[in-house]
Design an enzyme around this catalytic site. Structure first.
Site, PDB file in Angstrom:
ATOM      1  N   ILE A 137     -26.303 -92.467 -39.072  1.00 48.36           N
ATOM      2  CA  ILE A 137     -26.932 -91.208 -38.680  1.00 48.36           C
ATOM      3  C   ILE A 137     -26.542 -90.950 -37.233  1.00 48.36           C
ATOM      4  O   ILE A 137     -26.265 -91.877 -36.478  1.00 48.36           O
ATOM      5  CB  ILE A 137     -28.460 -91.216 -38.876  1.00 48.36           C
ATOM      6  CG1 ILE A 137     -29.128 -92.403 -38.180  1.00 48.36           C
ATOM      7  CG2 ILE A 137     -28.815 -91.216 -40.345  1.00 48.36           C
ATOM      8  CD1 ILE A 137     -30.638 -92.432 -38.358  1.00 48.36           C
ATOM      9  N   ASP A 138     -26.469 -89.684 -36.880  1.00 47.53           N
ATOM     10  CA  ASP A 138     -25.978 -89.305 -35.562  1.00 47.53           C
ATOM     11  C   ASP A 138     -26.823 -89.900 -34.442  1.00 47.53           C
ATOM     12  O   ASP A 138     -28.016 -90.185 -34.632  1.00 47.53           O
ATOM     13  CB  ASP A 138     -25.971 -87.784 -35.414  1.00 47.53           C
ATOM     14  CG  ASP A 138     -25.041 -87.095 -36.394  1.00 47.53           C
ATOM     15  OD1 ASP A 138     -24.050 -87.733 -36.798  1.00 47.53           O
ATOM     16  OD2 ASP A 138     -25.308 -85.939 -36.757  1.00 47.53           O
ATOM     17  N   LYS A 139     -26.224 -90.039 -33.285  1.00 43.89           N
ATOM     18  CA  LYS A 139     -26.897 -90.583 -32.105  1.00 43.89           C
ATOM     19  C   LYS A 139     -28.253 -89.918 -31.865  1.00 43.89           C
ATOM     20  O   LYS A 139     -29.261 -90.585 -31.640  1.00 43.89           O
ATOM     21  CB  LYS A 139     -25.997 -90.407 -30.882  1.00 43.89           C
ATOM     22  CG  LYS A 139     -26.650 -90.691 -29.529  1.00 43.89           C
ATOM     23  CD  LYS A 139     -25.653 -90.502 -28.400  1.00 43.89           C
ATOM     24  CE  LYS A 139     -26.301 -90.661 -27.029  1.00 43.89           C
ATOM     25  NZ  LYS A 139     -27.076 -89.462 -26.637  1.00 43.89           N
ATOM     26  N   ARG A 142     -26.519 -80.555 -40.509  1.00 40.85           N
ATOM     27  CA  ARG A 142     -26.301 -79.657 -39.373  1.00 40.85           C
ATOM     28  C   ARG A 142     -25.317 -78.543 -39.729  1.00 40.85           C
ATOM     29  O   ARG A 142     -25.547 -77.367 -39.436  1.00 40.85           O
ATOM     30  CB  ARG A 142     -25.811 -80.467 -38.176  1.00 40.85           C
ATOM     31  CG  ARG A 142     -26.803 -81.538 -37.728  1.00 40.85           C
ATOM     32  CD  ARG A 142     -26.190 -82.564 -36.784  1.00 40.85           C
ATOM     33  NE  ARG A 142     -25.814 -81.970 -35.501  1.00 40.85           N
ATOM     34  CZ  ARG A 142     -25.159 -82.635 -34.546  1.00 40.85           C
ATOM     35  NH1 ARG A 142     -24.793 -83.906 -34.745  1.00 40.85           N
ATOM     36  NH2 ARG A 142     -24.869 -82.044 -33.411  1.00 40.85           N
TER      37      ARG A 142
END
Length: 316
Positions: A142-144, A244
């Site tokens: 999962i993204d930062k 997103r």
């Protein structure tokens, strides 16, 4: 490389006539076929006491094999004592509730201080040796600046089993997001291949057929807010920046998203009031079949404090 005691066994009837690498993958399901192929080429496999170095050799049922699996080399990354929120841990895997701001993998600009560095410390001596290197079994990311649940394999068997479930799209992954405006219809599906943007290499984008990777997101409206909506997004696939990109593509980008969102002034003021500086996205639910025990696993993570505060402000 030092090795533990060789793995030995008998070629099963189901592997009769198959290639050596394919048959051994059936006999030793916690070793991937690619890993076995590499070991054959290294001279680490014998059949009926004779070394075999060609993966394509055909097998006979009942033949005795031995595989000398070298001890895994340490990963070229530093173990760091970074606090982790461990939701579940057993001998095969663990589930982490990742905070926003924590990078999953070391990369350019993030050589340390990542989830991998933390896992090397937390799981010292208990990590998957896939590819011959002791590493945390990161089978998804999962993204930062996205918070929430992430499963990590500790053993090769767990790594292979989880990877197969992700590839088959049978993992239950549900995110809570705060998006601009009111999605119409309130519940729906977004389908579109995702690939690297032609105009900005930092961004992903919807691309035409024959490019990128197939991606499907199902969304459900959960709460109407001031100028925005709280939605649940269920991932049928798992692509980089999927939620997103998909929500932005239908005109409802995630609040606070620095890449895909350009909110109106009123929403910018709300974000500033909440001191909220990331995409409003949280991996809230993660479900899968335990790759070793076969039990059904389902984990839930409460909305983190920063998103909860943003929701409170936006309900006024």
């Amino acid at each position: 490389m030092p090795a533990s005691e060789p793995r030995t066994g008998t070629i099963p009837a189901s592997a009769e006539g198959q290639r050596l690498d394919a048959g051994l993958a059936l006999a030793e399901p916690d070793l991937s076929r690619e890993r076995i192929k590499a070991l054959i080429l290294q001279g680490a496999v014998t059949v009926d006491g004779k070394p075999v170095t060609r993966p394509s050799v055909k097998l006979a049922a009942g033949a005795r094999y031995a595989i000398a699996v070298p001890d895994a080399l340490p990963l070229d990354a530093q173990a760091q004592d970074i606090a982790l929120v461990v939701v579940h841990e057993d001998p095969h895997l663990l589930v982490i509730d990742k905070p926003a701001g924590l990078v999953v993998h070391p990369a350019a600009g993030h050589a340390d201080g990542t989830l991998v560095n933390a896992l090397l410390h937390h799981c010292a001596g208990q990590l998957s040796g896939i590819g011959g290197v002791a590493r945390p079994g990161i089978v998804h990311r999962i993204d930062k600046d996205t918070s929430g649940l992430l499963v990590v394999a500790k053993t090769d068997a767990a790594h292979l089993g989880l990877a197969a479930q992700f590839a088959a799209h049978t993992i239950n992954r549900r995110y809570v997001a705060i998006v601009q405006g009111r999605p119409l219809p309130a519940d729906g599906m977004v389908r579109g291949n995702i690939g690297r943007s032609d105009h900005d290499r930092k961004k992903m984008a919807l691309v035409g057929e024959g490019r990128g990777k197939h991606a499907v997101t199902h969304y459900t409206t959960e709460e109407r807010l001031v100028g925005a909506t709280r939605v649940e997004c269920r991932l049928e696939t798992g692509r980089t920046h999927q939620v997103r990109v998909h929500m932005a593509s239908i005109g409802h980008a995630l609040l606070g998203d620095p890449l895909y969102s350009k909110p109106p002034k009123a929403l910018r003021n709300l974000l500033k009031a909440a001191d909220f500086g990331r995409q409003a996205l949280h991996a809230q639910r993660l479900g899968f079949i335990h790759p070793v025990t076969g039990f059904e696993c389902d984990f839930f993570s409460p909305i983190p404090a920063d998103m909860a505060e943003l929701l409170t402000i936006m309900r006024v």
